[in-house]
Design a protein around this motif. Structure first.
Motif, mmCIF file in Angstrom:
data_model
loop_
_atom_site.group_PDB
_atom_site.id
_atom_site.type_symbol
_atom_site.label_atom_id
_atom_site.label_comp_id
_atom_site.label_asym_id
_atom_site.label_seq_id
_atom_site.Cartn_x
_atom_site.Cartn_y
_atom_site.Cartn_z
ATOM 1 N N SER A 176 0.839 -1.206 0.000
ATOM 2 C CA SER A 176 0.000 0.000 0.000
ATOM 3 C C SER A 176 0.871 1.252 0.000
ATOM 4 C CB SER A 176 -0.932 0.000 1.212
ATOM 5 O OG SER A 176 -1.888 -1.031 1.125
ATOM 6 N N LYS A 177 1.973 1.196 0.726
ATOM 7 C CA LYS A 177 2.889 2.338 0.755
ATOM 8 C C LYS A 177 3.561 2.517 -0.606
ATOM 9 C CE LYS A 177 3.702 2.043 5.726
ATOM 10 N NZ LYS A 177 4.667 1.751 6.804
ATOM 11 N N PHE A 178 3.911 1.405 -1.229
ATOM 12 C CA PHE A 178 4.486 1.496 -2.578
ATOM 13 C C PHE A 178 3.475 2.091 -3.558
ATOM 14 C CE2 PHE A 178 4.592 -0.595 -6.768
ATOM 15 C CZ PHE A 178 5.771 -0.073 -7.261
ATOM 16 N N ALA A 179 2.241 1.588 -3.531
ATOM 17 C CA ALA A 179 1.205 2.105 -4.432
ATOM 18 C C ALA A 179 0.956 3.579 -4.177
ATOM 19 C CB ALA A 179 -0.089 1.314 -4.252
ATOM 20 N N ASN A 180 1.002 3.980 -2.925
ATOM 21 C CA ASN A 180 0.842 5.384 -2.569
ATOM 22 C C ASN A 180 1.934 6.244 -3.207
ATOM 23 O OD1 ASN A 180 -0.176 7.581 -0.480
ATOM 24 N ND2 ASN A 180 2.037 7.497 -0.234
ATOM 25 N N ASP A 181 3.167 5.781 -3.126
ATOM 26 C CA ASP A 181 4.292 6.549 -3.678
ATOM 27 C C ASP A 181 4.214 6.647 -5.196
ATOM 28 O OD1 ASP A 181 5.061 6.684 -1.070
ATOM 29 O OD2 ASP A 181 6.889 5.490 -1.293
ATOM 30 N N VAL A 182 3.784 5.544 -5.840
ATOM 31 C CA VAL A 182 3.648 5.563 -7.300
ATOM 32 C C VAL A 182 2.597 6.580 -7.724
ATOM 33 C CG1 VAL A 182 2.903 4.225 -9.313
ATOM 34 C CG2 VAL A 182 4.485 3.218 -7.666
ATOM 35 N N ILE A 183 1.450 6.578 -7.054
ATOM 36 C CA ILE A 183 0.386 7.522 -7.404
ATOM 37 C C ILE A 183 0.806 8.948 -7.094
ATOM 38 C CG2 ILE A 183 -1.981 8.212 -6.863
ATOM 39 C CD1 ILE A 183 -2.606 5.245 -6.446
ATOM 40 N N ALA A 184 1.522 9.130 -5.998
ATOM 41 C CA ALA A 184 1.982 10.475 -5.637
ATOM 42 C C ALA A 184 2.865 11.069 -6.727
ATOM 43 C CB ALA A 184 2.744 10.433 -4.308
ATOM 44 N N THR A 185 3.784 10.259 -7.249
ATOM 45 C CA THR A 185 4.725 10.786 -8.241
ATOM 46 C C THR A 185 4.145 10.841 -9.649
ATOM 47 O OG1 THR A 185 6.998 10.622 -9.068
ATOM 48 C CG2 THR A 185 5.837 8.544 -8.708
ATOM 49 N N THR A 186 3.294 9.854 -10.007
ATOM 50 C CA THR A 186 2.785 9.816 -11.380
ATOM 51 C C THR A 186 1.501 10.615 -11.569
ATOM 52 O OG1 THR A 186 1.575 7.764 -10.931
ATOM 53 C CG2 THR A 186 3.792 7.559 -11.858
ATOM 54 N N ALA A 187 0.725 10.798 -10.501
ATOM 55 C CA ALA A 187 -0.555 11.504 -10.634
ATOM 56 C C ALA A 187 -0.519 12.904 -10.035
ATOM 57 C CB ALA A 187 -1.678 10.695 -9.985
#
Length: 562
Positions: A176-187
């Protein structure tokens, strides 16, 4: 006085009958094949009593009438029609799309203005224009541009465990933390590391609306099934503090980019380009092979009639992207890690493929090379077959529709406007007539030799038709790059409490095993070090040629050694 009292009781009983009892007889009165229904809870009694998870309830409905093309049931007080026949599913979602172009929407414009502007909630022409506006942002070339942002997140994630002997972690929590970081940077255009800094404000705010606790789930049910009541109660998916935080974050980001001429390959940049009319769907055929599960965009998504985007439209799409992608990706990744831990032969073969690619690209795996990894794609596809995060999808009938009988003794089914039809994704994926030994985790189903045997329309991890998941390429790329970096450094091992066979807990809202996703991560010894140790041992023991070959093979298999 007694007469008025008696009339009041009679009126109350009549009201209860028509509002509580009569709805449970909806399909019976229409002479449609249906499962048993109870007042208020409908066909969801076992779910309400926590005897079965909602995914299992869906599969039970699917199995109850194996020869029926469609089956009626009550989702609490709302009539749902489950489609079982593949041709009927294709007809509803593709050929007769004009009758079913909406989802069971959150009709909550007044109390949640951001949600009402998101792609998932829009209907009719508004949805068509927004889909055409957003579709060019999710093509292969745009994923290629975002790739290094995802890769950085995956490297940071794997490096967080570097230097530790062996750790046991709750995979859903860390993914969940990884998915959070991906969305933070890409979105949202910001780089964070939630593994090293779990108290960052972005993660805390995002967790508020992605944590599907009991009250959030109840609120979502009310918003879906009783939108008028939801408006009256002013219910919101995105609370005021969450909406204000992300609205300020996006708007400040847009202003800074416009004033300083900053260009960053993320969703905000693409939506800014769309607002200027510069984002168009690619007309050339995309070269990247992105995997069997990837869905193709329909002509609606390639339409030239797009929507004029306000700042709130951009905020709404970014938030919806977060809401839709956060839990689904972390859930799929958690199940994939679990299956790899329980199937070490599969994990070993996948590691061999990863190691071959790493040796060929020592400076980092390119986008095209990752997408060309066949066995990685097979493992991801099989995970999404056995454990699709979207266990079912729906379509809302927007104008009356008739399902004509084609089999003996079958009757006409009249689908009234406003009725929800359900496509039981997980039940189809676990039907032995489409997937032999359906409960077995077997990536070979998706090999080059076997994937042509998969019945068209039986595999729907991202839905079907024009209203399929717009982010399939993004989700697949995110999962693949995560496991590429994680498995290049660690073996995934079962914990003492790891359940086998895996069963879904009926007491949890999200789809998760009864014992959770606790797994071990054990560092892999680099191939060069393993080979050096092997040669030293051989020299010291004067091993025979046969033993030399045996140990060398052991050194190459990726097994951790102390």
């Amino acid at each position: 006085m007694f007469i008025y009292f008696l009339l009041g009781i009679i009126a109350s009983l009549v009201y209860v009958y028509y509002k509580v009892v009569k709805p449970s007889k909806y399909w019976e009165e229409r002479d449609v094949v249906h499962v048993k229904s109870w007042p208020i809870v409908g066909s969801m009694r076992d779910f309400v009593l926590k005897k079965k998870h909602i995914t299992e309830v869906s599969i039970d409905v699917y199995k109850q009438y194996p020869k029926a093309r469609c089956v009626g049931y009550m989702h609490f007080t709302t009539p749902f029609l489950m489609l079982r026949d593949l041709e009927l599913i294709k007809k509803v979602t593709v050929k007769d799309f004009d009758h079913f172009h909406d989802h069971l929407a959150f009709d909550n414009t007044k109390s949640d203005p951001l949600l009402s502007k998101s792609l998932v909630s829009l209907s009719g022409d508004n949805w068509r224009r927004m889909r055409a506006t957003l579709s060019p942002a999710f093509t292969s070339s745009k994923m290629r541009n975002m790739y290094h942002l995802m890769s950085n997140c995956a490297e940071n994630f794997a490096n967080h465990f570097k230097g530790k002997k062996q750790v046991t972690v709750e995979m859903k929590e860390v993914f969940s933390k990884f998915a959070n970081d991906v969305i933070a940077t890409t979105a949202f255009g910001i780089a964070i590391d939630s593994m090293d800094n779990p108290d960052n404000e972005f993660f805390k705010m995002g967790s508020q609306f992605t944590n599907l606790g009991f009250f959030t789930t109840v609120k979502l049910f009310i918003m879906q099934l009783a939108p008028r009541l939801a408006n009256l109660l002013r219910l919101q998916v995105f609370t005021e503090d969450v909406s204000s935080f992300f609205r300020s974050l996006v708007k400040d980001n847009i202003r800074e980019r416009e004033s300083r001429g900053i260009v960053r390959p993320d969703l905000i940049h693409l939506l800014m380009e769309a607002r200027k009319g510069r984002l168009k769907h690619e007309t050339v055929k995309e070269e990247a092979v992105e995997g069997f599960a990837t869905v193709e965009e329909s002509q609606i998504g390639k339409n030239t009639i797009q929507m004029e985007l306000t700042d709130d439209h951009i905020v709404a799409q970014a938030l919806a992207f977060f809401f839709a992608g956060f839990d689904t990706v972390s859930t799929a990744a958690s199940f994939m890690a679990l299956e790899l831990a329980l199937n070490l032969d599969v994990q070993k073969r996948l590691w061999n493929e990863i190691e071959d690619v790493r040796q060929h690209y020592p400076d980092g795996v390119p986008y095209e090379a990752l997408n060309s990894m066949k066995y990685l794609d097979q493992v991801v596809c099989e995970t999404l077959r056995l454990w699709p995060p979207g266990f079912q999808t729906d379509r809302l009938c927007v104008k009356d529709y008739v399902i004509e009988p084609i089999n003996p003794k079958e009757k006409v089914v009249f689908v009234e406007k406003g009725t929800t039809v359900v496509i039981p994704v997980m039940a189809l994926h676990r039907d032995p007539q489409y997937f032999p030994e359906p409960n077995k985790f077997d990536p070979e189903r998706f090999s080059d030799e076997n994937k042509s045997k998969i019945v068209p329309g039986s595999y729907l991890p991202f839905g079907l038709g024009p209203r399929n998941c717009i982010g399939s390429r993004f989700a697949l790329l995110e999962i693949k790059i995560l496991f590429f970096h994680l498995m290049s450094k660690f073996i995934i091992l079962p914990d003492d409490e790891t359940q086998f066979p895996v069963t879904i807990s009926p007491k949890k809202i999200n789809m998760a095993p009864e014992t959770g996703f606790r797994l071990g991560l054990k560092p892999r010894i680099p191939a060069v070090v393993r080979l050096a140790r092997t040669l030293e041992d051989l020299k010291a023991s004067s091993a025979t040629t046969d033993s030399h070959e045996s140990v060398t093979l052991s050194a190459h298999d990726g097994t951790a050694q102390n």
